[in-house]
Design a protein around this motif. Structure first.
Motif, PDB file in Angstrom:
ATOM      1  N   VAL A 105     -74.155 100.938   6.246  1.00  0.00           N
ATOM      2  CA  VAL A 105     -74.531 102.350   5.753  1.00  0.00           C
ATOM      3  C   VAL A 105     -73.071 103.144   5.775  1.00  0.00           C
ATOM      4  O   VAL A 105     -72.845 103.908   5.181  1.00  0.00           O
ATOM      5  N   GLY A 106     -72.528 102.944   7.167  1.00  0.00           N
ATOM      6  CA  GLY A 106     -71.186 103.776   7.286  1.00  0.00           C
ATOM      7  C   GLY A 106     -70.021 103.293   6.274  1.00  0.00           C
ATOM      8  O   GLY A 106     -69.441 104.280   5.871  1.00  0.00           O
ATOM      9  N   THR A 107     -70.091 102.083   5.824  1.00  0.00           N
ATOM     10  CA  THR A 107     -69.147 101.731   4.925  1.00  0.00           C
ATOM     11  C   THR A 107     -69.439 102.593   3.333  1.00  0.00           C
ATOM     12  O   THR A 107     -68.640 102.642   2.843  1.00  0.00           O
ATOM     13  N   ILE A 108     -70.683 102.235   3.191  1.00  0.00           N
ATOM     14  CA  ILE A 108     -71.034 103.020   2.134  1.00  0.00           C
ATOM     15  C   ILE A 108     -70.956 104.451   1.826  1.00  0.00           C
ATOM     16  O   ILE A 108     -70.301 105.072   0.996  1.00  0.00           O
ATOM     17  N   SER A 109     -70.824 105.124   3.038  1.00  0.00           N
ATOM     18  CA  SER A 109     -70.573 106.421   3.181  1.00  0.00           C
ATOM     19  C   SER A 109     -68.967 106.753   3.131  1.00  0.00           C
ATOM     20  O   SER A 109     -68.842 107.560   2.398  1.00  0.00           O
ATOM     21  N   LEU A 110     -68.150 105.721   3.506  1.00  0.00           N
ATOM     22  CA  LEU A 110     -66.841 105.950   3.501  1.00  0.00           C
ATOM     23  C   LEU A 110     -66.427 105.641   1.662  1.00  0.00           C
ATOM     24  O   LEU A 110     -65.674 106.349   1.433  1.00  0.00           O
ATOM     25  N   LEU A 111     -67.005 104.570   1.553  1.00  0.00           N
ATOM     26  CA  LEU A 111     -66.573 104.355   0.174  1.00  0.00           C
ATOM     27  C   LEU A 111     -67.324 105.380  -1.048  1.00  0.00           C
ATOM     28  O   LEU A 111     -66.467 105.961  -2.033  1.00  0.00           O
ATOM     29  N   PHE A 112     -68.105 105.992  -0.653  1.00  0.00           N
ATOM     30  CA  PHE A 112     -68.781 107.329  -1.412  1.00  0.00           C
ATOM     31  C   PHE A 112     -67.578 108.567  -1.203  1.00  0.00           C
ATOM     32  O   PHE A 112     -67.302 109.219  -2.299  1.00  0.00           O
ATOM     33  N   ALA A 113     -67.349 108.475  -0.086  1.00  0.00           N
ATOM     34  CA  ALA A 113     -66.017 109.757   0.188  1.00  0.00           C
ATOM     35  C   ALA A 113     -65.066 109.431  -0.842  1.00  0.00           C
ATOM     36  O   ALA A 113     -64.283 110.249  -1.213  1.00  0.00           O
ATOM     37  N   VAL A 114     -64.558 108.272  -0.802  1.00  0.00           N
ATOM     38  CA  VAL A 114     -63.062 107.990  -1.357  1.00  0.00           C
ATOM     39  C   VAL A 114     -63.531 108.047  -2.948  1.00  0.00           C
ATOM     40  O   VAL A 114     -62.678 108.616  -3.741  1.00  0.00           O
ATOM     41  N   SER A 115     -64.514 107.754  -3.326  1.00  0.00           N
ATOM     42  CA  SER A 115     -64.946 107.930  -4.793  1.00  0.00           C
ATOM     43  C   SER A 115     -65.170 109.322  -5.335  1.00  0.00           C
ATOM     44  O   SER A 115     -64.522 109.852  -6.252  1.00  0.00           O
ATOM     45  N   THR A 129     -69.431 113.095   4.080  1.00  0.00           N
ATOM     46  CA  THR A 129     -69.905 111.889   4.188  1.00  0.00           C
ATOM     47  C   THR A 129     -68.856 111.073   4.848  1.00  0.00           C
ATOM     48  O   THR A 129     -68.929 109.951   5.378  1.00  0.00           O
ATOM     49  N   GLY A 130     -67.372 111.420   4.847  1.00  0.00           N
ATOM     50  CA  GLY A 130     -66.491 111.022   5.602  1.00  0.00           C
ATOM     51  C   GLY A 130     -66.681 111.022   7.002  1.00  0.00           C
ATOM     52  O   GLY A 130     -66.729 109.930   7.747  1.00  0.00           O
ATOM     53  N   ALA A 131     -67.049 111.976   7.569  1.00  0.00           N
ATOM     54  CA  ALA A 131     -67.648 112.190   9.026  1.00  0.00           C
ATOM     55  C   ALA A 131     -68.690 111.233   9.341  1.00  0.00           C
ATOM     56  O   ALA A 131     -68.725 110.784  10.434  1.00  0.00           O
ATOM     57  N   ALA A 132     -69.688 111.474   8.338  1.00  0.00           N
ATOM     58  CA  ALA A 132     -71.009 110.504   8.560  1.00  0.00           C
ATOM     59  C   ALA A 132     -70.496 109.015   8.541  1.00  0.00           C
ATOM     60  O   ALA A 132     -71.163 108.429   9.565  1.00  0.00           O
ATOM     61  N   GLY A 133     -69.657 108.522   7.689  1.00  0.00           N
ATOM     62  CA  GLY A 133     -69.186 107.244   7.734  1.00  0.00           C
ATOM     63  C   GLY A 133     -68.409 106.944   9.207  1.00  0.00           C
ATOM     64  O   GLY A 133     -68.979 105.690   9.775  1.00  0.00           O
ATOM     65  N   ILE A 134     -67.799 107.612   9.580  1.00  0.00           N
ATOM     66  CA  ILE A 134     -66.939 107.521  10.762  1.00  0.00           C
ATOM     67  C   ILE A 134     -67.969 107.413  12.037  1.00  0.00           C
ATOM     68  O   ILE A 134     -67.921 106.585  12.993  1.00  0.00           O
ATOM     69  N   ALA A 135     -68.836 108.450  11.991  1.00  0.00           N
ATOM     70  CA  ALA A 135     -69.988 108.705  13.045  1.00  0.00           C
ATOM     71  C   ALA A 135     -70.699 107.121  12.993  1.00  0.00           C
ATOM     72  O   ALA A 135     -71.024 106.564  14.094  1.00  0.00           O
ATOM     73  N   LEU A 136     -71.319 106.825  12.024  1.00  0.00           N
ATOM     74  CA  LEU A 136     -71.884 105.237  11.788  1.00  0.00           C
ATOM     75  C   LEU A 136     -71.299 104.244  12.138  1.00  0.00           C
ATOM     76  O   LEU A 136     -71.741 103.468  12.979  1.00  0.00           O
ATOM     77  N   LEU A 137     -69.940 104.170  11.741  1.00  0.00           N
ATOM     78  CA  LEU A 137     -69.066 102.968  12.126  1.00  0.00           C
ATOM     79  C   LEU A 137     -68.931 103.237  13.736  1.00  0.00           C
ATOM     80  O   LEU A 137     -68.888 102.065  14.436  1.00  0.00           O
ATOM     81  N   ALA A 138     -68.551 104.068  14.303  1.00  0.00           N
ATOM     82  CA  ALA A 138     -68.421 104.472  15.589  1.00  0.00           C
ATOM     83  C   ALA A 138     -69.744 104.019  16.582  1.00  0.00           C
ATOM     84  O   ALA A 138     -69.697 103.355  17.456  1.00  0.00           O
ATOM     85  N   LEU A 139     -70.837 104.350  15.823  1.00  0.00           N
ATOM     86  CA  LEU A 139     -72.228 104.254  16.523  1.00  0.00           C
ATOM     87  C   LEU A 139     -72.280 102.466  16.565  1.00  0.00           C
ATOM     88  O   LEU A 139     -72.724 101.945  17.427  1.00  0.00           O
TER      89      LEU A 139
END
Length: 155
Positions: A105-115, A129-139
């Protein structure tokens, strides 16, 4: 893959699918917008598949459940890869499956942010979504034991 690895992979897939379903339902059960971001990201990921292969139509619920199951299997593959390189053996077994789901889900979030960043000039969705992706990957990294956070005085 031997029998033990197959059982471990299946357990990781079940745990990851349960975590993904929980993240999806979280958006409907709690009306606090930051907690609705994973639900939105899962829906956006499925919408991308619909754009590619055509509308799900009347089969939306069944195909969305299959999508979550597929993400659960993909998360189990991530958990299997982390397990192969991890030196920690004292982790509860469910944690790697959950970490795999959060990493997906963190990866999907970062990919969405980039798109969004590439296709528009909007910065708010990129930041959220970038912050959410980083937070999910950190978790996910913490759950998988890739790093440790100590609270309180060291013993």
């Amino acid at each position: 893959m031997n029998r033990t690895q197959q059982v471990t992979f299946a357990r990781d897939a079940v745990v990851a699918t349960a975590v993904l379903a929980g993240l999806y339902l979280l958006g409907y059960g709690i009306q606090f917008q930051p907690l609705q971001i994973p639900t939105y990201l899962l829906i956006v990921g499925f919408d991308l598949i619909e754009v590619t292969f055509g509308s799900a139509g009347a089969n939306y619920d069944v195909l969305f459940a299959a999508y979550l199951l597929g993400l659960g299997v993909l998360s189990a593959a991530v958990a299997h890869a982390v397990r192969a390189v991890s030196r920690k053996t004292d982790l509860p077994q469910w944690r790697l499956g959950a970490a795999g789901a959060l990493a997906i889900v963190g990866t999907i979030s970062l990919l969405f942010a980039v798109s969004v960043l590439v296709s528009t000039m909007q910065t708010t969705p990129v930041l959220v979504t970038g912050a959410a992706g980083i937070a999910l990957l950190a978790l996910a990294g913490w759950l998988s034991g890739l790093y440790r956070i100590e609270f309180g005085a060291p013993q």
